[in-house]
Enzyme design. Structure first.
Site, PDB file in Angstrom:
ATOM      1  N   ASP A  66      12.019  81.485  -4.889  1.00 63.58           N
ATOM      2  CA  ASP A  66      12.614  82.766  -4.865  1.00 63.58           C
ATOM      3  C   ASP A  66      11.781  83.332  -5.908  1.00 63.58           C
ATOM      4  O   ASP A  66      11.454  82.945  -6.930  1.00 63.58           O
ATOM      5  CB  ASP A  66      13.956  82.242  -5.198  1.00 63.58           C
ATOM      6  CG  ASP A  66      14.800  83.380  -4.763  1.00 63.58           C
ATOM      7  OD1 ASP A  66      15.866  83.802  -5.657  1.00 63.58           O
ATOM      8  OD2 ASP A  66      14.705  84.395  -3.767  1.00 63.58           O
ATOM      9  N   TYR A  68      11.156  85.765  -9.025  1.00 62.63           N
ATOM     10  CA  TYR A  68      11.981  86.108 -10.300  1.00 62.63           C
ATOM     11  C   TYR A  68      12.593  87.542 -10.104  1.00 62.63           C
ATOM     12  O   TYR A  68      12.054  88.338  -9.395  1.00 62.63           O
ATOM     13  CB  TYR A  68      10.935  86.261 -11.456  1.00 62.63           C
ATOM     14  CG  TYR A  68      10.256  85.056 -11.918  1.00 62.63           C
ATOM     15  CD1 TYR A  68      10.543  83.746 -12.260  1.00 62.63           C
ATOM     16  CD2 TYR A  68       8.851  85.127 -11.960  1.00 62.63           C
ATOM     17  CE1 TYR A  68      10.007  82.689 -12.626  1.00 62.63           C
ATOM     18  CE2 TYR A  68       8.018  83.964 -12.404  1.00 62.63           C
ATOM     19  CZ  TYR A  68       8.822  82.712 -12.423  1.00 62.63           C
ATOM     20  OH  TYR A  68       7.974  81.889 -13.008  1.00 62.63           O
ATOM     21  N   PHE A  79       5.633  81.239  -9.426  1.00 58.33           N
ATOM     22  CA  PHE A  79       5.789  80.779 -10.764  1.00 58.33           C
ATOM     23  C   PHE A  79       5.066  81.903 -11.769  1.00 58.33           C
ATOM     24  O   PHE A  79       5.138  81.648 -12.856  1.00 58.33           O
ATOM     25  CB  PHE A  79       5.075  79.308 -10.716  1.00 58.33           C
ATOM     26  CG  PHE A  79       6.232  78.435 -10.042  1.00 58.33           C
ATOM     27  CD1 PHE A  79       6.995  77.781 -10.712  1.00 58.33           C
ATOM     28  CD2 PHE A  79       5.830  78.012  -9.069  1.00 58.33           C
ATOM     29  CE1 PHE A  79       8.092  77.112 -10.190  1.00 58.33           C
ATOM     30  CE2 PHE A  79       6.452  76.817  -8.368  1.00 58.33           C
ATOM     31  CZ  PHE A  79       7.524  76.198  -8.950  1.00 58.33           C
ATOM     32  N   HIS A 188      11.019  69.495  -9.966  1.00 56.41           N
ATOM     33  CA  HIS A 188      10.975  70.652 -10.166  1.00 56.41           C
ATOM     34  C   HIS A 188      10.393  71.002 -11.727  1.00 56.41           C
ATOM     35  O   HIS A 188      11.009  70.304 -12.381  1.00 56.41           O
ATOM     36  CB  HIS A 188      11.929  71.660  -9.897  1.00 56.41           C
ATOM     37  CG  HIS A 188      11.986  73.118  -9.595  1.00 56.41           C
ATOM     38  ND1 HIS A 188      11.825  73.914 -10.834  1.00 56.41           N
ATOM     39  CD2 HIS A 188      11.361  73.931  -8.728  1.00 56.41           C
ATOM     40  CE1 HIS A 188      11.497  75.135 -10.411  1.00 56.41           C
ATOM     41  NE2 HIS A 188      11.084  74.922  -9.020  1.00 56.41           N
TER      42      HIS A 188
END
Length: 223
Positions: A66, A68, A79, A188
């Site tokens: 998703d 930020y 990321f 993760h």
């Protein structure tokens, strides 16, 4: 509908843009805009991952979930954050693993654009989000689109390295032909799970080793 996306991707994904789920995405974003909702990333950056990594230059995929959802953070690359924005915790942990894996100094920027420009598709499974509401666009159709992207890469390419971090990313391996591509899985990089198998996974050196075995230029991970 004319979608503004990098030409090589536009060619391979053309059929998806006329599908009902994509019309649903477009309608949803338009209705959000009409209510003055703040959406990230900004419109021109929604397809930034594709812009920076054309289909014909693709070597490796890092899948995020998703965008930020804080102001100024999302710029269409999983990321990654723009220059001058403090790296979020998951990215800090990615940099820690890079240091442990290949000895890379912790970067002063969280902008991963140089990776994308070398053939690393920094793909989020959901390409937009409402401000301060994580996963707010998870069910508007983006998953159908990005699943199709993964499937298309799997079908039309060979020798791509997929880095799948966390349960959500692991579930996407059903779209990847493991006889043609390499799938590297780990926990993760989030602070909640990084010590459960992300730290020590050495995915960055392993990915480069796999690329070099195929005669492909490795990724320079330094930023």
């Amino acid at each position: 509908m004319d979608v503004q996306i990098e030409p090589s991707w536009k060619a391979v994904m053309q059929k998806e843009f006329s599908r009902s789920y994509f019309q649903q995405i477009t309608a949803h974003l338009k209705s959000e805009k009409a209510t003055k909702a703040i959406i990230y990333p900004p419109g021109p950056l929604i397809f930034n991952a594709f812009e920076k990594t054309p289909f014909d230059r693709l070597k490796l995929v890092i899948l995020g979930q998703d965008p930020y959802h804080g102001p100024g953070q999302a710029h269409g690359l999983s990321f990654s954050v723009p220059d001058g924005v403090k790296p979020p915790p998951s990215l800090v942990n990615i940099f820690k693993e890079l240091k442990n894996d290949i000895g890379m100094a912790i970067p002063t920027t969280g902008n991963l654009t140089p990776w994308a420009e070398q053939g690393v598709l920094l793909l989020n499974a959901v390409l937009t989000v409402r401000v301060n509401e994580p996963a707010s666009h998870a069910k508007i159709g983006w998953m159908d689109f990005t699943n199709a992207v993964i499937q298309k890469i799997s079908n039309e390419k060979k020798g791509i390295v997929f880095l799948l971090w966390g349960k959500f990313a692991h579930e996407k391996q059903i779209f990847i032909d493991a006889t043609k591509h390499t799938i590297l899985k780990a926990a993760h990089p989030s602070p909640f799970s990084a010590d459960k198998g992300f730290f020590g996974c050495k995915h960055f050196s392993k990915a480069n080793q796999i690329l070099m075995q195929q005669g492909i230029e490795p990724i320079n991970w330094k930023l």
